[in-house]
Design an enzyme around this catalytic site. Structure first.
Site, short mmCIF file in Angstrom:
data_model
loop_
_atom_site.label_atom_id
_atom_site.label_comp_id
_atom_site.label_asym_id
_atom_site.label_seq_id
_atom_site.Cartn_x
_atom_site.Cartn_y
_atom_site.Cartn_z
N HIS B 66 0.81 -1.22 0.00
CA HIS B 66 0.00 0.00 0.00
C HIS B 66 0.84 1.27 0.00
CE1 HIS B 66 0.11 0.98 4.42
NE2 HIS B 66 0.20 -0.32 4.58
N ASP B 167 5.88 1.74 6.70
CA ASP B 167 4.55 1.15 6.58
C ASP B 167 3.77 1.97 5.56
OD1 ASP B 167 2.03 0.08 6.90
OD2 ASP B 167 1.83 0.62 9.00
N GLU B 197 -5.16 1.70 2.61
CA GLU B 197 -5.05 0.52 3.47
C GLU B 197 -5.26 0.91 4.91
OE1 GLU B 197 -2.90 -2.60 5.94
OE2 GLU B 197 -2.71 -0.43 5.90
N GLU B 198 -4.69 2.04 5.30
CA GLU B 198 -4.70 2.45 6.71
C GLU B 198 -6.09 2.82 7.22
OE1 GLU B 198 -2.30 1.99 8.62
OE2 GLU B 198 -0.44 2.04 7.47
N HIS B 306 4.02 2.76 13.07
CA HIS B 306 3.09 3.89 13.22
C HIS B 306 3.66 5.04 14.05
CE1 HIS B 306 -1.00 2.23 11.67
NE2 HIS B 306 0.02 1.75 10.99
#
Lengths: 353, 334
Positions: B66, B167, B197-198, B306
């Site tokens: 992603h 990420d 995606e998140e 994150h």
């Protein structure tokens, strides 16, 4: 097929969500005796087709879904000769300590979920449920040997022998939802001696306990005209209000509510009444939490129903139910299927192409 | 490959605003794939056509990484020009204090906080604001709805790298590198760079429906258990890419899991199995697309997920590329 023996075999087999291959073989053996076709789809769902006798278009089909997966555990880490684990599906951590397990490593290893004795617990620990990261499994092996046989990601099943209680009740693990798989087999066996015009897809679904995934994908693939999920619901027990339970031994619980098409509900009830099968209405005001919930909104949507077997102590290894309810549910399904005709399809407003 | 990783992690791309990342990726894979398209949601779908090889059954394989990153969105602007904001994706308030954020047009802001009632009070996002240095509201060009991402350049620590948005830009970089290194493959390989995606695997859901793959592998990050007093987890930085068994959203297809592990063993590459207690990846959405897809995940062990300073091991990244190239060059064994 003897329901008791088949349920015993299913219950004692291993088949944690995502790893249903073991139990699937048993189901395949049984379903294939009554099916015209049998296959396994990408997700691992077992799909048996028993053709109906209709000779004219449109061909109609009903899908029966009972999930064959069970909740279980998974190795997360090896630590000083012990096994740390995580859960697959909704386990109640309070009932884990002291359980016997089978760790499916390079070979199957019996083990126990350790329970530290009260003498060595702090006063606070004695008062609380052990959190997952404080639990571990002992298979009895020294550290080096353990590392050779067990790896991160290996599946663990809870072990429990099928036990017959008095009063035609039985107790064991994974009745949720292998009792439904037994019902479906019983239904197919009955249908073999009956006339039915609709095609029947008997589906033993996978991964229900981790999000209804097998039902979602198998329904998409099959595109049946209607769908019926068979699952378990809470039976009467002490400490739970009567309004939230149905009676074990009182017959199948037929759900109604937003997840259920009202015509399917009334046809099931009429069938039960006509053939004097005890049943219990089961008001289900919201998400049913069963395969029916996923089936209902697949593609353009389909009429769904839910028939449940009353069961006590859900998601423990001592789930308890009445064999009579399993038989009645299977019989009700067979009679319901035999009643399906084109007039009913028209009443449901099913498309005719 | 470090240059590519730096360029990708430093690009701006909170969920729904992946344009800059997508343009960067397009530039790097042009010439290495047969065709490229962007679907309605913004997913970049690049196909490398398979060359038939005798004895190998061709399959349709989808690789997904992603492009989006977590960020913040302006929800309200006060009279003095301070911006209140809400999270986009799983933003931990603890990581916001003292952080700098950047908007799509390059404007930079710092995150401040109202005076807490108690000094050790856990910070809440509602009590924070972004200060872009505007003297008052009149001089402010920002609007409600503007999104910002963390501002943090990549630092090369030698063996390890730290940056924001590993990420999942590390997954994007691995897919780009794989597309570049994979000379021929018997399979139709779809390199899919997903959006959103998140905020709920939205891009994977629609792109998988469109691509209809037989097999899918998401390449994303996973957390580790190798830092002081970490939650027990047998994943470490530098011990090889991780092959997912399970996370909170899915169980990987055992066949895909074993195919990855056997390929790693055949190539002599290190790998580790991963059981993640929290979080999930695009593979969850892909798995239940249509009538089901055999889906697995190749994870890059990442510390401090994150936060603006995520950390990966460069060997794990390179080994992930080698593993994918090896995987896509041979038959699918599931």
């Amino acid at each position: 097929m003897q329901i008791k023996e088949f349920l015993k075999k299913l219950s004692e087999a291993s088949g944690v969500s995502g790893y249903e291959a073991g139990v699937r073989e048993l189901v395949r053996e049984e379903f294939s005796q009554y099916a015209d076709q049998i296959r396994i789809d990408t997700m691992g769902n077992l799909i048996a087709l028993k053709r109906g006798e209709a000779t004219q278009a449109p061909r109609r089909s009903i899908m029966l879904a009972g999930h064959m997966d069970e909740i279980g555990l998974l190795v997360t880490k090896l630590e000083k000769g012990f096994v740390r684990f995580s859960t697959v599906g909704g386990f109640d951590l309070r009932v884990l300590p002291g359980q016997e397990v089978l760790v499916h490593g390079r070979r199957d290893l019996p083990g126990i979920i350790a329970t530290r004795p009260p003498h060595v617990l702090s006063p606070e620990e004695r008062e609380q449920t052990m959190p997952l990261d404080k639990l571990f499994i002992d298979v009895g092996l020294p550290e080096e040997e353990l590392a050779q046989l067990v790896r991160v990601g290996d599946v663990i099943t809870l072990q429990r022998q099928f036990t017959e209680l008095a009063g035609n009740l039985v107790s064991g693990k994974a009745f949720d939802d292998r009792a439904a798989v037994a019902c479906i087999a019983y239904c197919l066996q009955h249908l073999a001696a009956m006339k039915h015009s609709w095609d029947v897809y008997a589906v033993a679904t996978v991964q229900e306990e981790v999000g209804l995934k097998g039902a979602l994908t198998s329904t998409f693939g099959l595109m049946p005209d209607i769908g019926v999920a068979i699952d378990v619901c809470h039976g009467n027990m002490l400490g739970v209000p009567e309004v939230d339970t149905v009676n074990v031994g009182g017959g199948p619980a037929i759900a109604f509510g937003p997840n259920i098409h009202s015509l399917l509900y009334s046809r099931l009830v009429e069938t039960a009444k006509a053939f004097e099968i005890s049943y219990q209405p089961d008001p289900t005001p919201g998400p049913s939490g069963t395969d029916a919930w996923a089936m209902q909104v697949t593609r353009e949507g389909l009429p769904t129903a839910l028939v449940s077997i009353p069961l006590r102590y859900m998601h423990t290894t001592v789930e308890t139910l009445s064999l009579k309810d399993v038989e009645r549910t299977g019989r009700l399904l067979a009679l319901f299927i035999a009643s399906l005709d084109e007039a009913f399809a028209q009443a449901l407003g099913l498309k005719s192409e | 490959m470090k240059e590519l990783i730096k360029e990708l992690t430093e690009a701006y791309g909170p969920s729904g605003n992946e344009d800059a990342v997508r343009e960067t990726i397009k530039r790097h894979i042009a010439g290495h794939v047969s065709e490229m398209r962007v679907d309605a949601l913004g997913n970049l779908i690049a196909l490398k056509k398979g060359q038939p090889q005798s004895g190998i059954e061709p399959r349709k394989i989808m690789l997904a990484a992603h492009m989006d990153e977590i960020g913040v969105i302006v929800s309200q602007i006060d009279e003095k020009g301070f911006l209140r904001f809400a999270p986009v994706g799983g933003v931990n308030p603890l990581t916001l204090l003292g952080s700098r954020v950047i908007f799509a047009d390059g404007m930079i802001g710092v995150i401040g906080r109202e005076r807490p009632e108690k000094p050790d009070e856990f910070p809440k996002i509602e009590k924070m604001f972004i200060d872009v240095g505007a003297p008052d509201k009149e001089h402010l060009t920002r609007k409600v709805g503007d999104m910002a991402a963390f501002l943090r350049p990549l630092a090369d620590l030698g063996q390890r790298l730290t940056a924001k948005a590993f990420d999942d830009r590390i997954g994007c970089a691995i897919l780009v590198q794989t597309a570049q290194e994979l000379e021929t493959t018997p399979h139709d390989v779809y390199f899919v760079f997903t959006v959103q995606e998140e905020v709920g695997l939205r891009g994977a859901l629609t792109s998988a429906f469109g691509v209809e793959p037989d097999v899918a592998i998401a390449v994303d990050i996973t957390t580790t258990g190798d830092t002081p007093e970490a939650y027990p987890m047998a994943v470490s930085l530098g011990a090889g890419p991780a092959i997912k068994v399970k996370d909170r959203g899915m169980l990987a297809h055992p066949g895909v899991k074993n195919w990855l592990a056997e390929t790693a063993e055949r190539l002599g590459l290190p790998y580790q199995f991963e059981v993640l207690e929290a979080g999930t990846t695009d593979a969850m959405a892909i798995q239940t697309s249509r009538a089901g897809v055999a889906a697995g995940v190749l994870s890059i062990p990442t510390r401090y997920a994150h936060t603006p300073s995520e950390m990966v091991d460069y060997n794990d990244v390179q080994n992930a590329v080698k593993l994918l190239v090896g995987l896509l060059s041979g038959p699918v064994k599931i």
